[in-house]
Design a protein around this motif. Structure first.
Motif, PDB file in Angstrom:
ATOM      1  N   GLY A  82      -8.513  -5.307   0.396  1.00  0.00           N
ATOM      2  CA  GLY A  82      -8.770  -6.316   1.416  1.00  0.00           C
ATOM      3  C   GLY A  82     -10.243  -6.643   1.518  1.00  0.00           C
ATOM      4  O   GLY A  82     -11.000  -6.508   0.557  1.00  0.00           O
ATOM      5  N   PHE A  83     -10.675  -7.040   2.726  1.00  0.00           N
ATOM      6  CA  PHE A  83     -12.081  -7.344   2.946  1.00  0.00           C
ATOM      7  C   PHE A  83     -12.365  -7.334   4.435  1.00  0.00           C
ATOM      8  O   PHE A  83     -11.479  -7.517   5.271  1.00  0.00           O
ATOM      9  CB  PHE A  83     -12.468  -8.700   2.348  1.00  0.00           C
ATOM     10  N   SER A  84     -13.641  -7.127   4.771  1.00  0.00           N
ATOM     11  CA  SER A  84     -14.097  -7.169   6.150  1.00  0.00           C
ATOM     12  C   SER A  84     -15.050  -8.340   6.304  1.00  0.00           C
ATOM     13  O   SER A  84     -15.408  -9.008   5.327  1.00  0.00           O
ATOM     14  CB  SER A  84     -14.773  -5.848   6.528  1.00  0.00           C
ATOM     15  N   PHE A  85     -15.501  -8.590   7.549  1.00  0.00           N
ATOM     16  CA  PHE A  85     -16.411  -9.700   7.794  1.00  0.00           C
ATOM     17  C   PHE A  85     -17.032  -9.549   9.182  1.00  0.00           C
ATOM     18  O   PHE A  85     -16.510  -8.818  10.033  1.00  0.00           O
ATOM     19  CB  PHE A  85     -15.686 -11.045   7.683  1.00  0.00           C
ATOM     20  N   ASN A 107       0.840  -1.193   0.000  1.00  0.00           N
ATOM     21  CA  ASN A 107       0.000   0.000   0.000  1.00  0.00           C
ATOM     22  C   ASN A 107       0.870   1.236   0.000  1.00  0.00           C
ATOM     23  O   ASN A 107       1.911   1.284   0.662  1.00  0.00           O
ATOM     24  CB  ASN A 107      -0.924   0.023   1.219  1.00  0.00           C
ATOM     25  N   LEU A 108       0.465   2.223  -0.768  1.00  0.00           N
ATOM     26  CA  LEU A 108       1.144   3.515  -0.790  1.00  0.00           C
ATOM     27  C   LEU A 108       0.100   4.596  -0.989  1.00  0.00           C
ATOM     28  O   LEU A 108      -0.685   4.544  -1.937  1.00  0.00           O
ATOM     29  CB  LEU A 108       2.179   3.578  -1.921  1.00  0.00           C
ATOM     30  N   GLN A 109       0.080   5.568  -0.088  1.00  0.00           N
ATOM     31  CA  GLN A 109      -0.856   6.677  -0.194  1.00  0.00           C
ATOM     32  C   GLN A 109      -0.109   7.925  -0.653  1.00  0.00           C
ATOM     33  O   GLN A 109       0.882   8.315  -0.036  1.00  0.00           O
ATOM     34  CB  GLN A 109      -1.541   6.914   1.153  1.00  0.00           C
ATOM     35  N   LEU A 110      -0.598   8.503  -1.744  1.00  0.00           N
ATOM     36  CA  LEU A 110      -0.001   9.716  -2.299  1.00  0.00           C
ATOM     37  C   LEU A 110      -0.859  10.921  -1.941  1.00  0.00           C
ATOM     38  O   LEU A 110      -2.089  10.870  -2.047  1.00  0.00           O
ATOM     39  CB  LEU A 110       0.122   9.614  -3.819  1.00  0.00           C
ATOM     40  N   THR A 111      -0.218  11.992  -1.527  1.00  0.00           N
ATOM     41  CA  THR A 111      -0.940  13.245  -1.312  1.00  0.00           C
ATOM     42  C   THR A 111      -1.327  13.836  -2.660  1.00  0.00           C
ATOM     43  O   THR A 111      -0.850  13.400  -3.719  1.00  0.00           O
ATOM     44  CB  THR A 111      -0.071  14.244  -0.548  1.00  0.00           C
ATOM     45  N   ALA A 112      -2.183  14.844  -2.625  1.00  0.00           N
ATOM     46  CA  ALA A 112      -2.577  15.510  -3.875  1.00  0.00           C
ATOM     47  C   ALA A 112      -1.363  16.100  -4.578  1.00  0.00           C
ATOM     48  O   ALA A 112      -1.262  16.067  -5.818  1.00  0.00           O
ATOM     49  CB  ALA A 112      -3.610  16.588  -3.584  1.00  0.00           C
ATOM     50  N   SER A 148      -9.820  -4.403   4.921  1.00  0.00           N
ATOM     51  CA  SER A 148      -9.201  -5.121   6.040  1.00  0.00           C
ATOM     52  C   SER A 148      -8.685  -4.156   7.095  1.00  0.00           C
ATOM     53  O   SER A 148      -8.691  -4.450   8.291  1.00  0.00           O
ATOM     54  CB  SER A 148      -8.046  -5.992   5.540  1.00  0.00           C
ATOM     55  N   GLU A 149      -8.222  -2.990   6.651  1.00  0.00           N
ATOM     56  CA  GLU A 149      -7.653  -2.000   7.560  1.00  0.00           C
ATOM     57  C   GLU A 149      -8.666  -0.936   7.969  1.00  0.00           C
ATOM     58  O   GLU A 149      -8.579  -0.375   9.065  1.00  0.00           O
ATOM     59  CB  GLU A 149      -6.447  -1.324   6.898  1.00  0.00           C
ATOM     60  N   ASP A 150      -9.624  -0.642   7.094  1.00  0.00           N
ATOM     61  CA  ASP A 150     -10.501   0.517   7.305  1.00  0.00           C
ATOM     62  C   ASP A 150     -11.695   0.240   8.213  1.00  0.00           C
ATOM     63  O   ASP A 150     -12.222   1.168   8.835  1.00  0.00           O
ATOM     64  CB  ASP A 150     -11.022   1.029   5.959  1.00  0.00           C
ATOM     65  N   PHE A 151     -12.137  -1.016   8.290  1.00  0.00           N
ATOM     66  CA  PHE A 151     -13.395  -1.314   8.983  1.00  0.00           C
ATOM     67  C   PHE A 151     -13.182  -2.044  10.301  1.00  0.00           C
ATOM     68  O   PHE A 151     -12.231  -2.801  10.472  1.00  0.00           O
ATOM     69  CB  PHE A 151     -14.300  -2.165   8.086  1.00  0.00           C
ATOM     70  N   ILE A 152     -14.103  -1.788  11.216  1.00  0.00           N
ATOM     71  CA  ILE A 152     -14.175  -2.522  12.464  1.00  0.00           C
ATOM     72  C   ILE A 152     -15.570  -3.128  12.598  1.00  0.00           C
ATOM     73  O   ILE A 152     -16.503  -2.737  11.886  1.00  0.00           O
ATOM     74  CB  ILE A 152     -13.876  -1.620  13.687  1.00  0.00           C
ATOM     75  N   LEU A 153     -15.712  -4.081  13.520  1.00  0.00           N
ATOM     76  CA  LEU A 153     -16.976  -4.768  13.736  1.00  0.00           C
ATOM     77  C   LEU A 153     -17.729  -4.121  14.889  1.00  0.00           C
ATOM     78  O   LEU A 153     -17.156  -3.824  15.929  1.00  0.00           O
ATOM     79  CB  LEU A 153     -16.694  -6.240  14.055  1.00  0.00           C
ATOM     80  N   GLY A 196     -26.905  -9.585  14.041  1.00  0.00           N
ATOM     81  CA  GLY A 196     -27.202  -8.187  14.328  1.00  0.00           C
ATOM     82  C   GLY A 196     -25.977  -7.298  14.284  1.00  0.00           C
ATOM     83  O   GLY A 196     -26.049  -6.130  14.688  1.00  0.00           O
ATOM     84  N   GLU A 197     -24.854  -7.811  13.773  1.00  0.00           N
ATOM     85  CA  GLU A 197     -23.610  -7.037  13.712  1.00  0.00           C
ATOM     86  C   GLU A 197     -23.528  -6.236  12.419  1.00  0.00           C
ATOM     87  O   GLU A 197     -24.109  -6.614  11.395  1.00  0.00           O
ATOM     88  CB  GLU A 197     -22.398  -7.972  13.789  1.00  0.00           C
ATOM     89  N   SER A 198     -22.786  -5.134  12.460  1.00  0.00           N
ATOM     90  CA  SER A 198     -22.503  -4.350  11.258  1.00  0.00           C
ATOM     91  C   SER A 198     -21.005  -4.097  11.182  1.00  0.00           C
ATOM     92  O   SER A 198     -20.264  -4.345  12.142  1.00  0.00           O
ATOM     93  CB  SER A 198     -23.264  -3.025  11.266  1.00  0.00           C
ATOM     94  N   ILE A 199     -20.553  -3.610  10.034  1.00  0.00           N
ATOM     95  CA  ILE A 199     -19.173  -3.152   9.887  1.00  0.00           C
ATOM     96  C   ILE A 199     -19.195  -1.654   9.625  1.00  0.00           C
ATOM     97  O   ILE A 199     -20.081  -1.146   8.918  1.00  0.00           O
ATOM     98  CB  ILE A 199     -18.419  -3.902   8.774  1.00  0.00           C
ATOM     99  N   ILE A 200     -18.237  -0.936  10.217  1.00  0.00           N
ATOM    100  CA  ILE A 200     -18.186   0.522  10.087  1.00  0.00           C
ATOM    101  C   ILE A 200     -16.731   0.951   9.985  1.00  0.00           C
ATOM    102  O   ILE A 200     -15.834   0.300  10.536  1.00  0.00           O
ATOM    103  CB  ILE A 200     -18.879   1.198  11.292  1.00  0.00           C
ATOM    104  N   ARG A 201     -16.494   2.039   9.281  1.00  0.00           N
ATOM    105  CA  ARG A 201     -15.127   2.528   9.126  1.00  0.00           C
ATOM    106  C   ARG A 201     -14.582   3.094  10.436  1.00  0.00           C
ATOM    107  O   ARG A 201     -15.319   3.656  11.239  1.00  0.00           O
ATOM    108  CB  ARG A 201     -15.077   3.622   8.048  1.00  0.00           C
ATOM    109  N   LYS A 202     -13.282   2.960  10.621  1.00  0.00           N
ATOM    110  CA  LYS A 202     -12.609   3.621  11.730  1.00  0.00           C
ATOM    111  C   LYS A 202     -12.694   5.125  11.528  1.00  0.00           C
ATOM    112  O   LYS A 202     -12.740   5.612  10.387  1.00  0.00           O
ATOM    113  CB  LYS A 202     -11.140   3.189  11.791  1.00  0.00           C
ATOM    114  N   SER A 203     -12.701   5.885  12.624  1.00  0.00           N
ATOM    115  CA  SER A 203     -12.864   7.335  12.498  1.00  0.00           C
ATOM    116  C   SER A 203     -11.952   8.074  13.465  1.00  0.00           C
ATOM    117  O   SER A 203     -11.479   7.520  14.469  1.00  0.00           O
ATOM    118  CB  SER A 203     -14.320   7.727  12.767  1.00  0.00           C
ATOM    119  N   VAL A 204     -11.720   9.340  13.119  1.00  0.00           N
ATOM    120  CA  VAL A 204     -11.021  10.275  14.007  1.00  0.00           C
ATOM    121  C   VAL A 204     -11.793  11.586  13.966  1.00  0.00           C
ATOM    122  O   VAL A 204     -12.605  11.816  13.060  1.00  0.00           O
ATOM    123  CB  VAL A 204      -9.563  10.518  13.565  1.00  0.00           C
ATOM    124  N   VAL A 205     -11.575  12.431  14.959  1.00  0.00           N
ATOM    125  CA  VAL A 205     -12.196  13.751  14.981  1.00  0.00           C
ATOM    126  C   VAL A 205     -11.136  14.784  14.630  1.00  0.00           C
ATOM    127  O   VAL A 205     -10.105  14.898  15.298  1.00  0.00           O
ATOM    128  CB  VAL A 205     -12.809  14.062  16.357  1.00  0.00           C
TER     129      VAL A 205
END
Length: 404
Positions: free
Chosen positions: A359-362, A92-97, A392-397, A369-378
């Motif tokens: 990746g993938f979530s599960f 993985n590599l993230q490029l800025t604008a 795989s990295e972005d979501f939590i259960l 009754g479970e859902s998956i949601i993205r990790k967040s910051v304020v």
């Protein structure tokens, strides 16, 4: 010929693995460790070649052991003391604008990924020279699929209930965005090894397109449904209070305040909630009754096209001519994608191209009754959700869905 070539290659690697072990009965089996060099490159149309700074991970599938490295200035990564077997290799590599402007010519952040979840390695393979891999990626958009509740729930009597599923779309940017005309779709293919004969999607090798089985469009002609910064909309399968006695008192959600619902036009069994606007049903040939998504895990894309009718409709292999077709969506039309599979061990059933979701979530099981949601910051008082194009990295259960 392609499948025959893959089979012969797999057999050759298996034979090579067997030769890694000593046959001396006095010494017992002995594994010969080896080192592996990986060279990480950018896509062919980028002005730069070596992907310096890429995060590269190799995981031995049998033991679960992991090595992580960062690519050097020449895009090189060296892994040591590997043993023969099957591996998952990801990058993985993230490029800025600003970085994207310099090497791609577009001033938007980019998430670049690579994934091979069944890489067979031996000393002989490593000795052939560096393993060359190439990243692929897509722009980071403001709209994201923030939460998916697809697992369904159990009734007090122990029956399965799936009418309370929903999607949540979120504006992850500081600018208002029009939803009118955007589409949300299920990606065709099984979510995992549901039974011993289940096979991955026949379209999984096509990394340039997504093959969808449904298409629902936001209503409006352009400026009617505006999503303000850092806010979301909820799309219900059925926009009712699912906790009522005549639905499922054990459901975790009341969706009577949903923003939209997925009512199947022409169905005599689906519920058209009068106070919840309907999404426009553009393509829904596989189920004339309900708009449910796979409780084992859906592949989901948010996308847009100016001419849905111009997209190619493709026959599913080994089906009759009368069987419904899937729609071939070029990946450059996709705004966001989320892969959800049956379990952690079902990575071979990925349906979405790696450049859209590496990746993938599960969830833990169906009807939990479970859902998956993205990790967040304020940030600056606003909730911002992680979007690295890797579920795989972005979501939590979540034990139960979080309603906006």
């Amino acid at each position: 010929m392609k499948n025959l070539h893959k089979s012969m290659l797999g057999l050759a690697v298996l034979v090579a693995i067997l030769f890694q072990f000593s046959c001396n009965p006095d010494e017992g089996p002995r594994i010969r460790p080896f080192d592996l060099t990986v060279m990480i490159g950018f896509p062919d149309d980028y002005s730069a070649t070596e992907a310096a700074g890429a995060k590269v991970t190799i995981k031995e599938l049998a033991s679960g052991s992991v090595q992580e490295q960062t690519a050097s200035a020449d895009g090189r990564v060296d892994f040591t003391q590997l043993v023969p077997g099957a591996y998952e290799l990801s990058a993985n590599l993230q490029l800025t604008a600003e970085q994207a402007e310099e090497i791609v010519g577009i001033s938007v952040p980019l998430n670049l990924n690579y994934l091979d979840n069944n890489l067979m390695l031996t000393a002989e393979v490593a000795e052939q020279g560096p393993l060359e891999i190439q990243l692929s990626g897509s722009a980071s958009g403001g709209l994201i699929i923030k939460q998916l509740y697809y697992s369904g729930s159990k009734t007090p009597e122990g029956s399965n209930y799936f009418f309370d599923q929903f999607y949540e779309i979120y504006n992850n940017s500081d600018e208002a965005i029009a939803l009118d005309g955007l589409l949300i779709s299920n990606v065709y293919g099984p979510s995992g090894l549901i039974n011993p004969n289940t096979a991955p999607s026949p379209f999984a090798d096509d990394q340039d397109n997504v093959y969808i089985s449904t298409a629902w469009r936001f209503p409006g002609s352009g400026e009617e449904n505006i999503l303000q910064p850092y806010t979301g909309v909820l799309i219900a399968q059925q926009g009712i209070n699912h906790q009522e006695e005549n639905a499922n008192p054990s459901s975790p959600v009341n969706l009577s305040n949903a923003d939209f619902e997925l009512f199947v036009t022409g169905s005599t069994r689906d519920i058209d909630a009068p106070n919840v606007p309907n999404m426009v049903m553009v393509y829904h040939p596989f189920n004339a009754t309900f708009s449910l998504v796979p409780v084992f895990g859906p592949g989901t894309i948010l996308w847009k096209t100016e001419d849905f009718g111009a997209l190619e409709q493709v026959s599913i292999p080994d089906t009759s001519p009368e069987f419904p077709r899937v729609v071939k969506v070029p990946k450059n039309l996709v705004i966001d994608a989320v892969e959800a599979l049956r379990s952690e061990t079902d990575g071979a059933f990925k349906r979405i191209p790696v450049s859209l979701d590496a990746g993938f979530s599960f969830v833990s099981n169906t009807y939990t009754g479970e859902s998956i949601i993205r990790k967040s910051v304020v940030l600056d008082g606003h909730k911002v959700y992680q979007d690295s194009n890797n579920s795989s990295e972005d979501f939590i259960l979540l034990d139960q869905p979080e309603l906006p």
